[in-house]
Design an enzyme around this catalytic site. Sequence first.
Site, PDB file in Angstrom:
ATOM      1  N   HIS A 136       0.840  -1.195   0.000  1.00 52.93           N
ATOM      2  CA  HIS A 136       0.000   0.000   0.000  1.00 52.93           C
ATOM      3  C   HIS A 136       0.872   1.241   0.000  1.00 52.93           C
ATOM      4  CE1 HIS A 136      -3.715  -2.078   0.194  1.00 52.93           C
ATOM      5  NE2 HIS A 136      -3.410  -2.705   1.301  1.00 52.93           N
ATOM      6  N   LYS A 528     -13.207   4.103   7.832  1.00 49.27           N
ATOM      7  CA  LYS A 528     -13.664   5.136   6.882  1.00 49.27           C
ATOM      8  C   LYS A 528     -15.188   5.224   6.878  1.00 49.27           C
ATOM      9  CE  LYS A 528     -13.013   4.459   2.384  1.00 49.27           C
ATOM     10  NZ  LYS A 528     -14.295   4.559   1.643  1.00 49.27           N
TER      11      LYS A 528
END
Length: 868
Positions: A136, A528
């Site tokens: 990532h 999120k």
Amino acid sequence: MPDELRADVRLLGGLLGQVIAEHGGPDLLADVEKLRKAVIAARRGDVTVDEVAALVDTWPIERAVLIARAFTCYFHLANLAEEHFRIRTLRARDTGETPLPDSLVQAVLEVKKDLGDARVAELIEGLELRPVMTAHPTEARRRAVVTAIQRISAQLAEYTMPGRGSGERAESKRRLLEEIDILWCTSQVRSTKLDPLDEVRTAMAAFDETLFRVVPLVYRSLDAALGEGTGTRAPMARPFIRYGSWIGGDRDGNPNVTASVTRRALQIQAEHVLLALENATTRIGRALTLGARHAEPSPALKAALAAAEDAVPDMVSELGTRSPAEPHRQWMLYIAARVVATRRRDLDLAYRSPDEMLADLRLCQESLAAAGATRQAYGELQHLIWQVETFGFHLAELEVRQHSQVHAAALEEVRAGGPLSERTEEVLATIRVIAWIQERFGVKACSRYVVSFTRTSDDVAAVYELADHALGGRAPVLDVVPLFESGADLANAPAVLSGMLELEPVQRRLATNHRLLEVMLGYSDSAKELGPAAATLALYQAQERLTAWAAEHDVRLRLFHGRGGALGRGGGPANRAVLAQAPGSVAGRFKVTEQGEVIFARYGHAAIARRHMEQVTNAVLLASTPAVEARTADAASRFRPLAERVAAASERAYRALTEAPGFPEWFALVSPLEEIGALRLGSRPARRGLGAPRSLDDLRAIPWVFAWAQTRVNLPGWYGLGSGLAAILESDSGLEELRAAYREWPLFASLLDNIEMSLAKTDRAIASRYLALGGRDDFARQVLAEYDLTRKLVLTVTGHSRLLENRRVLSRAVQLRDPYVDALSHLQLRALKALRSGDTLTGAERERLSTLLLLSVNGVAAGLQNTG
């Protein structure tokens, strides 16, 4: 700041200043100093942030770019100085008189007290630590910059080494200056986008430089803690660390990861580990110069040498000539030659598997032990055995990940029987590559297939059906791992697992792997969606339900924690995270992703890597004891209603902001979200689809967190908790309840401490300037009001007079960096405003402004460290 650290920072900063003046002239250094003093004065309240911004606006863009480069280089050097100070502190504390806190020695002592010797052995036997490297894109530094910093680190260690003469110190200082000069002249921003194999090679640096050497030292620490005489007896510690990797295997949302990339990724891993094993075996073999008179070889070793001479007479004859009457040396060098043949694919001499090599190494070990050479049997040779057991010939288990919708679409095409799309062909090719890897390197090299957004057991069944189709019923061994990410999916996880138990391929695997089932929990997307507080509780409750489900169905559960580096994605101290897990969910096993900049922060230096692995293992052992589990269960039972009220109010506040009409568009305006995509951080696209984000679902969790960090708001790390705490404080007893939960429940303490860290990295004055870019004063006021409330109530509950009051080292690190991050934020704001002003810019002007913006993004990431 401690004197030693201050001296290193001044040394490196002074040398950087010399380089800046040499390349840009004394005026450039003067401008850098002017901005440095201005941001420090702003922190003291002597000048306003508007005055600092006005100063930044006076410079031509070319000069601003150079100033941003100066502050970025400074951060790299300051981080390096702190790393060296941390290492010196660790060594000074490790006196041997008392066990280091969080060490393996301390863990074994604690566990023995709780369980007794017999149960300790049982716990150690089942111990597992599985870090999984992922690509990532939160490591903003170029590989060239990382290696330049490593060379500077080596020279700083030389320069500060006690007992060195003035001539040696002068030479080290000269080399330091040379390397800092190279760092200054090295582009901080990538000129080309990374491809997945670049990411594989970047991760290999951590293995080459650290992991291969450190892992056996961790085992040695555990062995010494378990009993006296380590190095002169057979080890009591078994290898318990197994590395995994998604780099080159994770294709969810990344079309650049193909079947051929996955194949090549494993080949690169194998090349690195075989070369490391070759070098280690050769080194040990050359040092094993014990003559036959002092260490007579066993009959089994004599017979093996004779068989080897029959098979390759010239080679063994040459070894005998070079090492006369040194049979153990001859045998080890013969093993080294076979490792070379394995790497070169010389099938006549190559090992077919790591087990064959282990058998040969143990033959030598047993012969040495029988001859009385126990130090040679259980010293460096034991380290090599541990390395082969840990890394095999594949280094790390390569895991494949793909989205459930991709499998559903592929299965629909396959069942229809018509022409297959390119994407479906790629799915089938990936399964064939898994089969090829297993044939070449063994099942342990690649068998886990993670399914993102698993909603039902059908999502798992789809992979098995596709595997049968890909290879005509000769499917590879697969452990399909469901990944639960959203709040609803976390709640539904036990039902999905019950459905999995009805699948015939799952039943077959459980029959052969002692009923071990792996489940992955996604921290990034849940945070999120729900906000940090509600996501923390949802993940904890999911662990509780899954642990109870496993006990009910006689399944050994391995939870795989998909944690990010940043606090908004489940980051924070790993050992504290382990101790905060639900009772029974650890059970001696911990698997976790290691992402982005975290890889080099934790594994960039041997001493820090060893300390990190010991701390996490310490926590895994302690979290698996009945005493700790009972305390955690009691606290969870007492404080769960409180936490649920905090989470509910927190989630309402979070959703009221993030689901408000116009919020995604506003976020794109107030942050450098679009520009981050141009930073070429990794091979994976920053968001799903094209165009501006219309909802948070369009954004991946990593750029969401990374962009908020750049704005100095750090919203994903704290937003909503203030409203959650306020809901409890409405009652008379609310404060005492919250303080009791903070004292007694590791989960709640970890949540508040991590949010306190995130608040400490937030700067209200700078954040306000970013929030003003969006043209929505209502959103800006809402964010700042929640920040003020959260900061105030976190301090009230913890009893701290200031943020990070009880974490001196971290507080010092934040305070050291904050003014310099401010400088880069002002430079970034200037670039953002100019690029978005609507004024007509020439191509050259836009390119210079983009360079300033991207360089500032890189520098802020270096200053804040855990940014994504």
